[in-house]
Design an enzyme around this catalytic site. Sequence first.
Site, mmCIF file in Angstrom:
data_model
loop_
_atom_site.group_PDB
_atom_site.id
_atom_site.type_symbol
_atom_site.label_atom_id
_atom_site.label_comp_id
_atom_site.label_asym_id
_atom_site.label_seq_id
_atom_site.Cartn_x
_atom_site.Cartn_y
_atom_site.Cartn_z
ATOM 1 N N LYS A 65 0.640 -1.178 -0.039
ATOM 2 C CA LYS A 65 0.043 -0.052 0.087
ATOM 3 C C LYS A 65 0.853 1.226 -0.122
ATOM 4 C CE LYS A 65 -3.938 -2.254 1.954
ATOM 5 N NZ LYS A 65 -5.119 -2.348 2.938
ATOM 6 N N ASP A 101 -9.994 1.751 2.186
ATOM 7 C CA ASP A 101 -10.366 0.895 3.360
ATOM 8 C C ASP A 101 -11.086 1.556 4.581
ATOM 9 O OD1 ASP A 101 -8.979 -1.477 2.517
ATOM 10 O OD2 ASP A 101 -7.059 -0.729 3.053
HETATM 11 P P1 NDP Z 1 0.368 -4.223 9.767
HETATM 12 O O1 NDP Z 1 1.277 -5.266 9.422
HETATM 13 O O2 NDP Z 1 0.500 -3.122 9.138
HETATM 14 O O3 NDP Z 1 0.317 -4.292 11.369
HETATM 15 C C1 NDP Z 1 -0.065 -5.136 12.233
HETATM 16 C C2 NDP Z 1 -0.272 -4.762 13.828
HETATM 17 O O4 NDP Z 1 -0.844 -5.909 14.493
HETATM 18 C C3 NDP Z 1 0.753 -3.918 14.562
HETATM 19 O O5 NDP Z 1 0.057 -3.070 15.276
HETATM 20 C C4 NDP Z 1 1.333 -4.891 15.193
HETATM 21 O O6 NDP Z 1 2.135 -4.837 16.238
HETATM 22 C C5 NDP Z 1 -0.119 -6.209 15.668
HETATM 23 N N1 NDP Z 1 0.101 -7.506 15.706
HETATM 24 C C6 NDP Z 1 0.429 -8.406 15.016
HETATM 25 N N2 NDP Z 1 0.378 -9.534 15.512
HETATM 26 C C7 NDP Z 1 0.108 -9.337 16.928
HETATM 27 C C8 NDP Z 1 0.057 -10.275 17.906
HETATM 28 N N3 NDP Z 1 0.001 -11.595 17.725
HETATM 29 N N4 NDP Z 1 -0.434 -9.629 18.965
HETATM 30 C C9 NDP Z 1 -0.498 -8.409 19.309
HETATM 31 N N5 NDP Z 1 -0.428 -7.605 17.991
HETATM 32 C C10 NDP Z 1 0.099 -8.130 17.053
HETATM 33 O O7 NDP Z 1 -1.219 -4.941 9.386
HETATM 34 P P2 NDP Z 1 -2.095 -4.145 8.709
HETATM 35 O O8 NDP Z 1 -2.874 -2.867 9.548
HETATM 36 O O9 NDP Z 1 -2.114 -4.063 7.243
HETATM 37 O O10 NDP Z 1 -3.566 -5.153 8.906
HETATM 38 C C11 NDP Z 1 -4.040 -5.317 10.158
HETATM 39 C C12 NDP Z 1 -5.281 -6.437 9.938
HETATM 40 O O11 NDP Z 1 -6.233 -5.790 9.298
HETATM 41 C C13 NDP Z 1 -4.793 -7.628 9.323
HETATM 42 O O12 NDP Z 1 -5.398 -8.731 9.825
HETATM 43 C C14 NDP Z 1 -5.573 -7.527 7.783
HETATM 44 O O13 NDP Z 1 -6.097 -8.760 7.337
HETATM 45 C C15 NDP Z 1 -6.692 -6.508 8.331
HETATM 46 N N6 NDP Z 1 -7.345 -5.957 7.233
HETATM 47 C C16 NDP Z 1 -8.708 -6.407 6.949
HETATM 48 C C17 NDP Z 1 -9.361 -5.444 5.804
HETATM 49 C C18 NDP Z 1 -10.847 -5.854 5.576
HETATM 50 O O14 NDP Z 1 -11.141 -5.197 4.367
HETATM 51 N N7 NDP Z 1 -11.518 -6.388 6.450
HETATM 52 C C19 NDP Z 1 -8.720 -4.331 5.217
HETATM 53 C C20 NDP Z 1 -7.169 -4.330 5.352
HETATM 54 C C21 NDP Z 1 -6.745 -4.797 6.623
HETATM 55 P P3 NDP Z 1 3.431 -4.511 16.655
HETATM 56 O O15 NDP Z 1 3.644 -2.872 15.998
HETATM 57 O O16 NDP Z 1 3.767 -4.500 17.810
HETATM 58 O O17 NDP Z 1 4.304 -5.430 15.593
#
Ligand code: NDP
Length: 265
Positions: A65, A101
């Site tokens: 993105k 989004d």
């Molecule tokens: P990013 O990779 O940008 O961010 C991931 C986030 O999740 C970070 O804050 C990370 O924390 C946290 N994280 C990951 N694993 C864990 C865990 N096990 N425990 C606690 N925190 C965790 O991801 P995106 O923002 O791009 O996507 C986030 C979610 O949104 C995904 O599941 C994606 O599938 C969903 N999504 C859904 C959409 C829809 O249309 N329904 C559209 C777009 C996204 P840290 O900073 O500590 O690493």
Amino acid sequence: MSKQLFAIFGNPVSHSKSPLMHNLSFQGLNYDACYARYRLEDGTSLKKTFFALGLKGINITVPHKEHAYAACDVLDPFAKKVGAVNTIVEKEGKLYGYNTDAPGFLKAISEFKESKTVLFLGAGGTAQSTSSILRDKNYEVTLLNRSEGRLEKFKQDGFETYTFDNFIAKKYDLVINMTSAGLEDNSLPAPKEILDAVIPRAKACVDVIYGKETPFLKLAKSYNKPTKDGSDMLLYQGIIAFEYFTDHLYTFDEIEPHMKKAFIL
Ligand code: NDP
């Protein structure tokens, strides 16, 4: 006009519902176009690949993105503000970028009327765009993230931010899982003690993950809270992208019944 070609770029991309959503809509509305999927490994080649494939438009998913943002010649003001593009349309050789989004998410939570305070679990790219649109609509968004790093940008933008170590539980109308915790594992997005302190006081709990009941939503249900997964967000971002793809030839309500079929097939 010759048949228009659209695609989703991502890596991985094999799981994406977008081809089905858009093809059902093109078919249902008799619009001469076709939507494919393309696994893009190198995000810096996005623009070159777009033109090499002769595309009219694309959606972009993880992890491209930001690359999509960089590839655009013209940015919609909201996409520019949040630094993330998930929809690109070609017009007269130029690439126009949008973020659908965030408005999709806003519409998905609109059923929770009277909700004003929101706790986001997670601070990634999706939290970035959605927190911005919620704030524009006068929601108060607080961010709680596992680690400090990604919170910096939110802090600079004036959001209240916490890590698990310094969080003090308050009452939030909506608690929203914005992380990928529970997507491919069985983890909760925050320690259970924290969730046990915020969920019982919330009006509802929402997850952006779709297609499965995450441990977070299971926990919320155990407290008899209304819950919602990410399916409507996915549907609504797709409808808004389709409006851009077809240059607003159809209204949201005309597109919705066709795209919705992808969720029952
Ligand atoms: P990013 O990779 O940008 O961010 C991931 C986030 O999740 C970070 O804050 C990370 O924390 C946290 N994280 C990951 N694993 C864990 C865990 N096990 N425990 C606690 N925190 C965790 O991801 P995106 O923002 O791009 O996507 C986030 C979610 O949104 C995904 O599941 C994606 O599938 C969903 N999504 C859904 C959409 C829809 O249309 N329904 C559209 C777009 C996204 P840290 O900073 O500590 O690493």
